[in-house]
Design an enzyme around this catalytic site. Structure first.
Site, PDB file in Angstrom:
ATOM      1  N   HIS A 122       0.819  -1.220   0.000  1.00 42.80           N
ATOM      2  CA  HIS A 122       0.000   0.000   0.000  1.00 42.80           C
ATOM      3  C   HIS A 122       0.851   1.268   0.000  1.00 42.80           C
ATOM      4  CE1 HIS A 122       0.434  -0.159   4.524  1.00 42.80           C
ATOM      5  NE2 HIS A 122       0.468   1.149   4.354  1.00 42.80           N
ATOM      6  N   ASP A 152       0.309  -7.723   1.639  1.00 40.03           N
ATOM      7  CA  ASP A 152       0.665  -6.304   1.630  1.00 40.03           C
ATOM      8  C   ASP A 152       2.182  -6.111   1.647  1.00 40.03           C
ATOM      9  OD1 ASP A 152       0.282  -3.612   1.483  1.00 40.03           O
ATOM     10  OD2 ASP A 152      -0.330  -3.330   3.571  1.00 40.03           O
ATOM     11  N   SER A 227       4.717   2.786   7.907  1.00 37.90           N
ATOM     12  CA  SER A 227       4.385   1.611   7.098  1.00 37.90           C
ATOM     13  C   SER A 227       5.558   1.198   6.230  1.00 37.90           C
ATOM     14  CB  SER A 227       3.180   1.905   6.199  1.00 37.90           C
ATOM     15  OG  SER A 227       1.993   1.944   6.936  1.00 37.90           O
TER      16      SER A 227
END
Length: 470
Positions: A122, A152, A227
């Protein structure tokens, strides 16, 4: 007589001074905290036992782990082109949409000296360009080697010329609840930020019951921009890729989640060797046990994975697993819930052999099971499709295609109203013929986000139908 009176007076004064000193300096230290109604509880230990053996937090030394990791964590800048929320007068006049560059940021971890970088999918999704900034502020363009939506995880590559510092993978299966960890990343565009916490839980699923994830949960502070960053143990070994937080505000409130390193490493190795992720499946369906489920099934166990059905074309079927068996361990991993099972199998490939320990009628058994290639794939607009047998293709008078196993909830009412049902054969997607679920996955993975999904199928009446989904 005068001397006696003086001595008595001195003795009395000495006693008064001694008693006052005792009251003032000694007795107050022995007061029981529970009698101090107005004293803040935070000023007292929570135990009445001596805390002489207590090890303060600052005796845990993270300096070596931090020094090893900060130079391997990078800043990822993702530039995409999308519709701007603000339109100019010219946009309105000419009736055009306003395209503007949009910037997103995250983190990544260098995993090899030649510039391979692991991050979250993402973080780089939809990118038109990717810039990587190292801890020494040098900047490089990155190319995407491969991605995996399910976990992911994405793999990037930069050409730096010189060998780069890198982080080595640790064994996330060996990580323990309560173990100290560091989260290293770039929250709020701040470079090389290190936070500490402990592992709060393992095999945590955030998919609302779909059981497709298996995260490490930690209380190390993670915020937007973290992230794709590193979760490392006190030795500096990479045990997770920081991916998500649980928050109602968008910022950290106490819980963060990381993809276990064993899953991330397997995804990266598959991308480098095969170009896509190789998923090995056991071939069973069912659910995790709890007290209520166990009572309905009339079984005594409250932990483990209850097998509801076994796929005839699977290793589980060949190994003799049956409906009603309860899986309690695979190899050395205890199976308490479904995410324990899916998390461990996510580290395996087709043809890998796992040893399954299970209960049957209260008796403990163990069998080796050979994992098979995943034969199903979920198309969000359509549902679950699986590889079709030669007999099924012949029945629909086609030489290629995949079978609709389960219609998805989103469009099932519309599709059923038009005669589409389970068992129908999908023959092509976006004008590309499909022969198996690998073809389906490859087509959808490479489809531009803006391009509609065009599905061609043969229904039970032998009629060819076409559906477009935006």
């Amino acid at each position: 007589m005068k001397k006696i009176a003086t001595l008595v007076l001195v003795s009395v004064l000495g006693g008064i001074i001694t008693l006052s000193a005792y009251k003032l300096f000694l007795e107050k230290d022995n007061i029981n905290p529970t009698t101090q109604a107005n004293t803040s509880l935070s000023a007292f230990p929570v135990s009445n036992f001596s805390n002489s053996g207590f090890i303060p937090e600052n005796t845990v030394d993270f300096t070596s782990a931090a020094e090893k990791t900060v130079h391997t964590v990078v800043h990822v800048k993702n530039t995409t082109t999308g519709n701007s929320g603000q339109m100019t007068f010219e946009d309105l006049f000419y009736g055009r949409s306003s395209q503007r560059p949009q910037i997103g940021t995250g983190s990544g971890v260098i995993i090899s000296p030649d510039g391979y970088i692991i991050t979250n999918n993402h973080v780089i999704s939809g990118s038109s360009s990717l810039l990587i900034t190292l801890n020494d502020n040098s900047t490089y363009e990155a190319k995407i080697i491969g991605t995996d939506d399910k976990t992911d995880i994405a793999l990037l590559k930069i050409e730096a010329g010189d060998d780069l510092p890198y982080t080595t993978f640790g064994d996330s299966d060996q990580a323990k609840i309560g173990e100290w960890v560091l989260a290293v990343g770039n929250p709020f565009n701040l470079t090389s930020t290190v936070t500490a916490g402990i592992i709060s839980a393992k095999s945590r699923d955030l998919t609302g019951g779909r059981n497709t994830q298996s995260f490490i949960q930690t209380d190390a502070a993670v915020n937007p921009g973290n992230s794709g960053g590193a979760l490392v143990n006190s030795n500096g070994d990479l045990i997770g890729i920081n991916t998500a937080i649980s928050s109602q505000t968008g910022s950290y409130i106490g819980y963060s989640f990381a993809v276990p390193s064993n899953i991330a490493r397997k995804v990266v190795e598959d991308i480098m060797e095969y170009g896509n992720v190789q998923n090995g499946i056991l071939g069973v369906t069912g659910g995790a046990l709890n007290s209520g489920f166990a009572e309905r099934l009339s079984v005594n166990e409250t932990e483990g994975f209850y097998i509801d059905s076994v796929d005839e074309n699977s290793g589980a079927y060949e190994a003799g697993l049956e409906t009603g068996d309860i899986i309690i361990k695979i190899d050395r991993v205890k199976i308490s819930k479904f995410s324990d099972l899916t998390g461990y199998l996510s580290t395996k490939r087709p043809d890998d052999v796992v040893h399954v320990s299970y209960l049957r009628n209260g008796n403990l058994k163990e069998v080796p099971v050979t994992l098979v290639r995943n034969q199903t794939y979920t198309i969000p607009q359509l549902g679950i499709v699986k590889n079709a047998s030669k007999e099924e293709l012949k029945k629909y008078n086609t030489s290629n295609g995949v079978k609709i196993s389960v219609l998805g909830e989103s469009y099932s009412k519309y599709l059923r109203a038009n005669g589409v049902q389970e068992g129908d054969i999908v023959t092509s997607i976006n004008n590309i013929k499909v022969a198996n679920v690998d073809d389906v996955q490859e087509i959808i993975r490479n489809k531009p986000v803006s391009e509609p999904l065009r599905i061609e199928l043969i229904n039970s009446r032998g009629e060819m139908e076409r559906y477009n989904f935006n």
